[in-house]
Design a protein around this motif. Sequence first.
Motif, short mmCIF file in Angstrom:
data_model
loop_
_atom_site.label_atom_id
_atom_site.label_comp_id
_atom_site.label_asym_id
_atom_site.label_seq_id
_atom_site.Cartn_x
_atom_site.Cartn_y
_atom_site.Cartn_z
N GLU A 66 30.66 -14.35 -45.39
CA GLU A 66 30.11 -15.33 -46.33
C GLU A 66 29.98 -16.74 -45.76
N PRO A 67 30.98 -17.29 -45.08
CA PRO A 67 30.81 -18.65 -44.57
C PRO A 67 29.79 -18.76 -43.42
N HIS A 68 29.36 -17.63 -42.89
CA HIS A 68 28.45 -17.63 -41.74
C HIS A 68 27.04 -17.18 -42.10
N TRP A 69 26.79 -16.79 -43.36
CA TRP A 69 25.50 -16.23 -43.75
C TRP A 69 24.35 -17.15 -43.38
N ASP A 70 24.40 -18.40 -43.79
CA ASP A 70 23.29 -19.34 -43.53
C ASP A 70 23.14 -19.62 -42.04
N ARG A 71 24.26 -19.75 -41.37
CA ARG A 71 24.25 -19.99 -39.91
C ARG A 71 23.55 -18.85 -39.18
N TRP A 72 23.90 -17.62 -39.55
CA TRP A 72 23.28 -16.45 -38.93
C TRP A 72 21.81 -16.34 -39.30
N ALA A 73 21.49 -16.63 -40.57
CA ALA A 73 20.09 -16.55 -41.02
C ALA A 73 19.21 -17.53 -40.24
N ASP A 89 15.93 -16.56 -38.15
CA ASP A 89 14.65 -17.25 -38.33
C ASP A 89 14.07 -17.67 -36.97
N ALA A 90 14.90 -18.30 -36.16
CA ALA A 90 14.45 -18.78 -34.85
C ALA A 90 14.06 -17.61 -33.94
#
Length: 189
Positions: free
Chosen positions: A160-167, A171-172
């Motif tokens: 959960e704390p890494h979801w946006d970071r991984w997303a 994307d890149a």
Amino acid sequence: MNQKSRAECDRWPTAVADRVVAWTGGHRPSAGGRRVLAVEGRSGSGKSSLAGAVADRLGAPLIRMDDLYAGWDGLSQGVVALRDWVLRPLAEGRPAIWRRWDWAAGEYAEEHPVPDADWLVVEGVGAGAHRAYLSGVVWLNSPAAVRKRRALDRDGETYEPHWDRWARQEDAFYAAEPVRERAGLVIDN
């Protein structure tokens, strides 16, 4: 998850795996004498379940990109490791040996030789990047909200704390590598 949706999830990879295996029928070797199938898609799209079922049917070893990523910021490094440790050696007729990323220790750990087989299945974001070494790419599509729910149901507080970071890495990566557009089989899940 209720019983009905759990049963549907358990049947899904079985039925789709049969479809994928039928689709692989005419694929030629791509890495030396080996056929390599990449199962691609964004986090939570169902890659792990499908790849496991396909590998079982093909009698193929399975490499999960989660074992190659160098931590939460290591998507690109994992893609390079797949090429350098697995795909290139196989294509050159050499033994392929990869190292597992130890997420707790934050470093690569033990080595794993890739067993001999007609097929190798690789699953995860970046598995389909090295087109020249692949016999086929399967892309799994799922809506973002569904993917997030699945990923957090699977990995919970760890992810959960890494979801946006991984997303953002996804994307890149997909902006630079049009893997979906090159996939030979696209499956909505």
